[in-house]
Design a protein around this motif. Structure first.
Motif, PDB file in Angstrom:
ATOM      1  N   LEU A  11      36.652  88.930  -9.391  1.00  0.00           N
ATOM      2  CA  LEU A  11      36.767  89.557 -10.708  1.00  0.00           C
ATOM      3  C   LEU A  11      36.172  90.954 -10.719  1.00  0.00           C
ATOM      4  CD1 LEU A  11      35.920  86.591 -13.106  1.00  0.00           C
ATOM      5  CD2 LEU A  11      38.082  87.179 -12.014  1.00  0.00           C
ATOM      6  N   TYR A  12      35.984  91.542  -9.554  1.00  0.00           N
ATOM      7  CA  TYR A  12      35.437  92.894  -9.474  1.00  0.00           C
ATOM      8  C   TYR A  12      36.541  93.844  -8.997  1.00  0.00           C
ATOM      9  CZ  TYR A  12      30.860  91.230 -10.782  1.00  0.00           C
ATOM     10  OH  TYR A  12      29.813  90.701 -11.498  1.00  0.00           O
ATOM     11  N   ALA A  13      36.272  94.719  -8.055  1.00  0.00           N
ATOM     12  CA  ALA A  13      37.252  95.726  -7.643  1.00  0.00           C
ATOM     13  C   ALA A  13      38.545  95.057  -7.176  1.00  0.00           C
ATOM     14  CB  ALA A  13      36.665  96.597  -6.540  1.00  0.00           C
ATOM     15  N   GLN A  14      39.670  95.567  -7.696  1.00  0.00           N
ATOM     16  CA  GLN A  14      40.961  94.921  -7.469  1.00  0.00           C
ATOM     17  C   GLN A  14      41.825  95.676  -6.465  1.00  0.00           C
ATOM     18  OE1 GLN A  14      41.866  91.833  -9.082  1.00  0.00           O
ATOM     19  NE2 GLN A  14      39.636  92.066  -9.286  1.00  0.00           N
ATOM     20  N   PRO A  15      42.449  94.933  -5.541  1.00  0.00           N
ATOM     21  CA  PRO A  15      43.469  95.550  -4.684  1.00  0.00           C
ATOM     22  C   PRO A  15      44.807  95.573  -5.396  1.00  0.00           C
ATOM     23  CG  PRO A  15      43.267  93.242  -4.127  1.00  0.00           C
ATOM     24  CD  PRO A  15      42.271  93.502  -5.248  1.00  0.00           C
ATOM     25  N   PRO A  16      45.783  96.320  -4.910  1.00  0.00           N
ATOM     26  CA  PRO A  16      47.136  96.179  -5.455  1.00  0.00           C
ATOM     27  C   PRO A  16      47.568  94.718  -5.402  1.00  0.00           C
ATOM     28  CG  PRO A  16      47.022  98.050  -3.965  1.00  0.00           C
ATOM     29  CD  PRO A  16      45.723  97.328  -3.828  1.00  0.00           C
ATOM     30  N   GLY A  17      48.087  94.211  -6.496  1.00  0.00           N
ATOM     31  CA  GLY A  17      48.456  92.801  -6.570  1.00  0.00           C
ATOM     32  C   GLY A  17      47.326  91.898  -7.002  1.00  0.00           C
ATOM     33  N   GLY A  18      46.168  92.468  -7.338  1.00  0.00           N
ATOM     34  CA  GLY A  18      45.002  91.656  -7.660  1.00  0.00           C
ATOM     35  C   GLY A  18      45.051  90.972  -9.008  1.00  0.00           C
ATOM     36  N   LEU A  19      45.844  91.488  -9.945  1.00  0.00           N
ATOM     37  CA  LEU A  19      45.914  90.893 -11.279  1.00  0.00           C
ATOM     38  C   LEU A  19      47.005  89.828 -11.369  1.00  0.00           C
ATOM     39  CD1 LEU A  19      45.446  94.046 -13.553  1.00  0.00           C
ATOM     40  CD2 LEU A  19      43.695  92.555 -12.545  1.00  0.00           C
ATOM     41  N   SER A  20      48.171  90.115 -10.828  1.00  0.00           N
ATOM     42  CA  SER A  20      49.296  89.177 -10.954  1.00  0.00           C
ATOM     43  C   SER A  20      49.145  87.964 -10.047  1.00  0.00           C
ATOM     44  CB  SER A  20      50.611  89.894 -10.654  1.00  0.00           C
ATOM     45  OG  SER A  20      50.616  90.444  -9.350  1.00  0.00           O
ATOM     46  N   ARG A  21      48.236  87.990  -9.079  1.00  0.00           N
ATOM     47  CA  ARG A  21      48.091  86.865  -8.146  1.00  0.00           C
ATOM     48  C   ARG A  21      47.606  85.598  -8.836  1.00  0.00           C
ATOM     49  NH1 ARG A  21      42.889  89.136  -4.608  1.00  0.00           N
ATOM     50  NH2 ARG A  21      41.491  89.514  -6.374  1.00  0.00           N
ATOM     51  N   TRP A  22      47.006  85.726 -10.026  1.00  0.00           N
ATOM     52  CA  TRP A  22      46.519  84.560 -10.752  1.00  0.00           C
ATOM     53  C   TRP A  22      47.621  83.862 -11.553  1.00  0.00           C
ATOM     54  CZ3 TRP A  22      41.422  83.300  -9.957  1.00  0.00           C
ATOM     55  CH2 TRP A  22      40.582  84.304  -9.453  1.00  0.00           C
ATOM     56  N   MET A  23      48.816  84.426 -11.564  1.00  0.00           N
ATOM     57  CA  MET A  23      49.877  83.935 -12.445  1.00  0.00           C
ATOM     58  C   MET A  23      50.687  82.826 -11.789  1.00  0.00           C
ATOM     59  SD  MET A  23      49.191  85.753 -15.003  1.00  0.00           S
ATOM     60  CE  MET A  23      50.561  85.308 -16.062  1.00  0.00           C
ATOM     61  N   ALA A  24      51.578  82.216 -12.584  1.00  0.00           N
ATOM     62  CA  ALA A  24      52.408  81.115 -12.106  1.00  0.00           C
ATOM     63  C   ALA A  24      53.360  81.590 -11.012  1.00  0.00           C
ATOM     64  CB  ALA A  24      53.202  80.519 -13.268  1.00  0.00           C
ATOM     65  N   LEU A  25      53.608  80.710 -10.054  1.00  0.00           N
ATOM     66  CA  LEU A  25      54.530  80.989  -8.953  1.00  0.00           C
ATOM     67  C   LEU A  25      55.586  79.899  -8.884  1.00  0.00           C
ATOM     68  CD1 LEU A  25      55.335  82.639  -6.453  1.00  0.00           C
ATOM     69  CD2 LEU A  25      53.761  81.241  -5.126  1.00  0.00           C
ATOM     70  N   PRO A  26      56.867  80.285  -9.159  1.00  0.00           N
ATOM     71  CA  PRO A  26      57.302  81.544  -9.749  1.00  0.00           C
ATOM     72  C   PRO A  26      57.092  81.526 -11.263  1.00  0.00           C
ATOM     73  CG  PRO A  26      59.205  80.144  -9.426  1.00  0.00           C
ATOM     74  CD  PRO A  26      58.028  79.390  -8.863  1.00  0.00           C
ATOM     75  N   TRP A  27      57.278  82.687 -11.890  1.00  0.00           N
ATOM     76  CA  TRP A  27      57.011  82.792 -13.325  1.00  0.00           C
ATOM     77  C   TRP A  27      57.924  81.899 -14.145  1.00  0.00           C
ATOM     78  CZ3 TRP A  27      60.955  84.326 -16.550  1.00  0.00           C
ATOM     79  CH2 TRP A  27      62.022  85.026 -15.975  1.00  0.00           C
ATOM     80  N   GLN A  28      59.090  81.571 -13.612  1.00  0.00           N
ATOM     81  CA  GLN A  28      60.071  80.805 -14.395  1.00  0.00           C
ATOM     82  C   GLN A  28      59.569  79.412 -14.769  1.00  0.00           C
ATOM     83  OE1 GLN A  28      60.890  82.635 -11.669  1.00  0.00           O
ATOM     84  NE2 GLN A  28      62.848  83.681 -11.966  1.00  0.00           N
TER      85      GLN A  28
END
Length: 644
Positions: A474-491
């Motif tokens: 929850l600290y410094a984020q790499p590219p892709g660091g926020l969306s990685r917590w989401m559903a896979l796949p979003w559908q």
């Protein structure tokens, strides 16, 4: 946007610059060539009928637009910088890390997660094999006016060796940045199922699957008369489509972030709340949900007892004296308390909370106002607010209409205003990490992991202690660091998280995120009937009040429905504005109506039945949108983890 070129003297006063919005939102779409641009204000012009589909019926992508503002030594906004004023080169880097990250089970910062241990997705791939799970084409740059092309595309990334494109960079005619995401491609190169009932916690964690959502930092290099100006970077998130773009959720992502900053002392609350700015949105968003959930329409919709768009009701609620204090108290009592929330679905706002679906019932199974918004309501009840509401107030629809000094803040707010916060299950655009101050370096600025710094290795299991640890994820984020917590796949989340799980209690309530994933909507057939002045008025009102299940074109089992949405996101409708009926207490002047590509679903009530005034008798299960009790039970087992 009509803007004046900054004068030479104004340019000399600029000592720094900042990209706005600080967090921009792009959205997927399956139209190959057409796109729309994200809102610049919180009250843009209505998204009108047909504007979100191309001629083939595909859904257009939403581009996140970024602007640069120059500031002087006094931290005042001098003006927006474009290519008329400066040399500008943009750079962005978006990545999808979902398949390499940990599984989603629940928000890891709640009490219920104290003993939760999250496994890695695709845990059978170890060591260097896990690199193949990350979709990363590297950073891209762009500069100039109205520029696009292959050199600026996020192409070249792969998933298990399969090419996956994540979108592209463009510029508009003034050199502002446009970030477009993917085209809604999801799948499994190895043919794995989107859901396996025999695998524990497989919902939202499809093994061997990818989607083309993403996120990452946005930078700009700026020179004014050859002098380099430091620029505050931003972040872009590529999220799923917004299927009801005119509807604002009851608690927006902007609300969540401001609540976080207020609790941490980064922002200061107003000395005296404004009814129009601070209190009224809490009520009016309940009425706005009438277009995406029939339960909300029944109590808060046009002509309903608590229609918070009714000027007669607002004239009473906006008074700070004792005249209608009893009405203020009654409305306040209807809301769930933030500090003493109870497991009670009848209290407002009728939305699920973070712990919905947990083994044990919790006070947070249902959403409550945040502590700050609870305080706003308490002060409103006491009459401690500015009574500043006027029925003729017209908020700005265009950024041109906003004072220059307020434009950067408006852009920051507008980008997140149409995004949803709770319930984080895991969410629509982003998830529970967004409520942690450690994620930010300043309001609306994501703390970025330096490019030359390797990604931390958090091991094979993530528990609460590690998830919330200093210098943890929850600290410094790499590219892709926020969306990685989401559903896979979003559908799977779009299909699975809906209303009507307990049809015996209510076919429509409570619900998850109807502002982003609608439940019941006004069909095109019902719209035409309700505005057909040749029909008897009672039939027109009945047609308006009748709503159909939004996902009715998705048929069969959970796997069938998720697979159908993967195959074509335009199988479901987009809720857009159409002219209604003027000066009618039960029929609004503007109606939000479902537009469906490929014509109206045969499951919808045919217009001929509406003209005959036929009475359609449906069971509670059917009214909730389920094909059968067995289908409802399947969804409850998957989403709520119930043993039925």
């Amino acid at each position: 946007m009509h803007r004046k070129t900054l004068t030479r003297q104004q340019l000399k006063t600029i000592v720094r610059a900042s990209i706005h919005p600080g967090i921009g939102i792009a959205r997927l779409g399956n139209s190959p060539g057409e796109y729309v641009i994200s809102p610049d204000t919180i009250t843009p012009q209505w998204v009108s009928a047909g504007s979100r589909h191309d001629a083939s019926g595909a859904i257009k992508r939403q581009a996140a637009r970024f602007r640069i503002y120059g500031y002087n030594l006094e931290n005042e906004v001098v003006g927006e910088l474009t290519l008329d004023d400066a040399e500008i080169e943009w750079r962005a880097h978006v990545v999808n890390r979902k398949a390499q990250w940990f599984e989603f089970e629940k928000a890891m910062d709640i009490e219920d997660a104290a003993h939760t241990q999250l496994r890695l997705r695709n845990a059978d791939r170890v060591g260097a094999e896990r690199d193949a799970l990350v979709i990363d084409a590297g950073a891209r740059t762009v500069s100039g006016r109205a520029v696009s092309g292959p050199a600026h595309e996020f192409a070249g990334g792969t998933f298990l060796g399969m090419p996956v494109a994540l979108g592209e960079l463009r510029t508009d005619e003034s050199g502002r940045l446009l970030v477009l995401g993917g085209h809604g491609h999801s799948g499994s190169p190895t043919g794995m199922p989107i859901f396996d009932p025999d695998v524990s916690n497989h919902f939202a964690n499809a093994t061997g699957w990818f989607d083309d959502t993403s996120d990452g930092p946005v930078w700009a290099a700026v020179k004014i008369n050859g002098v380099v100006i430091p620029v505050e970077s931003a972040w872009v998130v590529v999220a799923q489509p917004d299927f009801s773009p005119n509807t604002v959720g009851w608690r927006t992502l902007y609300d969540l972030l401001t609540d976080t900053y207020l609790a941490s002392g980064w922002l200061t609350p107003p000395e005296r709340p404004s009814f129009s700015r601070d209190v009224l949105p809490i009520f009016q968003r309940l009425s706005g949900l009438q277009w995406v959930n029939k339960g909300f329409a029944t109590l808060f919709g046009q002509g309903a007892p608590f229609d918070f768009n009714n000027p007669l009701l607002l004239a009473k609620l906006s008074r700070a004296d004792e005249t209608f204090s009893h009405l203020r108290q009654a409305v306040f009592n209807a809301f769930r308390g933030a500090s003493n929330a109870v497991h009670e679905p009848r209290t407002w706002p009728w939305l699920y909370g973070d712990t919905f679906g947990a083994e044990q019932e919790s006070a947070h199974d249902h959403l409550a106002p945040s502590p700050y918004r609870s305080q706003l309501l308490k002060r409103w009840v006491k009459g401690e607010f500015h009574a500043d509401w006027t029925p003729d107030h017209k908020p700005p629809a265009h950024l041109d209409d906003v004072n220059l000094a307020d434009q950067p803040a408006m852009l920051d707010q507008a980008a997140l205003h149409f995004c949803l916060a709770d319930a984080f299950h895991p969410g629509i655009e982003l998830s529970w990490p967004m409520r942690h101050i450690s994620l930010y370096r300043a309001p609306f600025r994501i703390k970025t992991l330096p490019e030359n710094q390797p990604l931390p290795d958090f091991g094979p299991v993530l528990d609460q202690t590690l998830a919330l640890a200093v210098d943890g994820p929850l600290y410094a984020q790499p590219p892709g660091g926020l969306s990685r917590w989401m559903a896979l796949p979003w559908q799977v989340d779009a299909v699975g998280c809906r209303s009507g799980y307990d049809a015996d209690y209510d076919p429509y309530l409570p619900t998850f995120w109807p502002a982003g994933v609608p439940d019941q909507v006004l069909s095109e057939a019902d719209y035409h009937a309700s505005t057909d002045m040749t029909l008897p008025r009672e039939q027109r009102v009945a047609a308006f009040n009748r709503r159909v299940y939004w996902g009715r074109k998705l048929r069969g089992s959970f796997i069938d429905q998720a697979t159908q949405l993967v195959g074509d996101m335009a199988r479901v409708g987009v809720i857009e504005a159409r002219p209604g009926v003027e000066n009618d207490p039960d029929l609004p002047a503007i109606m939000m109506v479902e537009s469906v590509s490929g014509g109206q679903s045969p499951v919808a009530p045919p217009a001929s039945d509406l003209r005959r005034g036929a009475k359609l008798s449906l069971s509670d299960i059917e009214r909730a949108g389920w094909e059968s009790q067995e289908q409802c039970d399947e969804f409850r087992r998957i989403v709520r983890r119930e043993n039925i």
